[in-house]
Design an enzyme around this catalytic site. Structure first.
Site, PDB file in Angstrom:
ATOM      1  N   HIS A  18       3.600   7.753 -14.694  1.00  0.00           N
ATOM      2  CA  HIS A  18       4.489   8.622 -13.911  1.00  0.00           C
ATOM      3  C   HIS A  18       5.489   9.321 -14.836  1.00  0.00           C
ATOM      4  CE1 HIS A  18       3.768   5.596 -10.441  1.00  0.00           C
ATOM      5  NE2 HIS A  18       3.202   6.719 -10.051  1.00  0.00           N
ATOM      6  N   LYS A  42       1.764   1.322   2.818  1.00  0.00           N
ATOM      7  CA  LYS A  42       1.323   0.693   1.568  1.00  0.00           C
ATOM      8  C   LYS A  42       2.019  -0.640   1.317  1.00  0.00           C
ATOM      9  CE  LYS A  42      -0.309   4.604  -1.109  1.00  0.00           C
ATOM     10  NZ  LYS A  42      -0.293   5.245  -2.413  1.00  0.00           N
ATOM     11  N   ARG A  91      -5.325  11.557 -12.793  1.00  0.00           N
ATOM     12  CA  ARG A  91      -5.872  10.599 -13.747  1.00  0.00           C
ATOM     13  C   ARG A  91      -7.377  10.835 -13.816  1.00  0.00           C
ATOM     14  NH1 ARG A  91      -2.944   5.839 -10.673  1.00  0.00           N
ATOM     15  NH2 ARG A  91      -3.506   7.307  -9.062  1.00  0.00           N
ATOM     16  N   SER A 129       0.154   1.822 -10.415  1.00  0.00           N
ATOM     17  CA  SER A 129       1.151   0.828  -9.987  1.00  0.00           C
ATOM     18  C   SER A 129       0.447  -0.363  -9.361  1.00  0.00           C
ATOM     19  CB  SER A 129       2.099   1.443  -8.960  1.00  0.00           C
ATOM     20  OG  SER A 129       2.756   2.553  -9.487  1.00  0.00           O
TER      21      SER A 129
END
Ligand code: ADP
Length: 162
Positions: A18, A42, A91, A129
């Site tokens: 990030h 989440k 990514r 993460s």
């Protein structure tokens, strides 16, 4: 006109990947507002206030970068800040489908905003993460994926949870 971008995400927690996007972004935009989504779906490990504080600490030496939490529609947040760009990191190819869908939906909702993707540095292209949390939860070392302060916060958090 100032070039202002909003970089939205869950950032649970912020990783070197990030930060790489923020550093790349600030070379292109005058201002970046890191917008931390509540993302209750989440079930984040860190509260939204903790996530905002961590990012603020990690970016305090970066002029032009600010951090806030947001709920509701992302495009309303852009409107509020007179921003025109949604910044996202890319990514692997696996990110593409979700990002394509989200950018297309946002374009449908408000065509005046552009989504700009930045490619992360190669060494972060597999970093998420989610995996950082999983490795740390299982007692593995994650200090090469996150800044030292975030590493400590993760270790503390999992201690609390035991
Ligand atoms: P979200 O819930 O929106 O997916 P994330 O915090 O997982 O929130 O990701 C926020 C943004 O940062 C997304 O655009 C994501 O692709 C990007 N991102 C996440 N990890 C990396 C990384 N290692 N390198 C570059 N971009 C990343």
């Amino acid at each position: 006109m100032k070039k202002i971008a909003v970089y939205p995400g869950t950032f649970d927690p912020i990783t070197n990947g990030h930060l790489d996007i923020i550093k790349r972004g600030i070379k292109v935009f005058d201002e970046i507002i890191v917008a931390v989504a509540l993302s209750p779906g989440k079930e984040p490990l860190f509260s939204v206030d903790e996530r905002v504080k961590m990012i603020s600490d990690m970016t305090s030496d970066m002029p032009g970068v600010s951090v806030e939490s947001f709920q509701g529609l992302l495009i309303d947040s852009l409107e509020k800040h007179h921003a025109h760009v949604i910044l996202r990191g890319l990514r692997a190819i696996s990110d593409f489908e979700y990002e394509f869908q989200m950018a297309s939906m946002n374009r449908k909702l408000a065509s005046k905003f552009e989504t700009v993707f930045m490619m992360t540095a190669e060494q972060y292209s597999y970093l998420s993460s989610r995996f950082v949390k999983e490795i740390c939860r299982l007692g593995g070392k994650v200090d090469c994926f996150v800044p030292p302060e975030i590493n400590s916060a993760l270790i503390e958090k999992f201690k609390e949870k035991r």
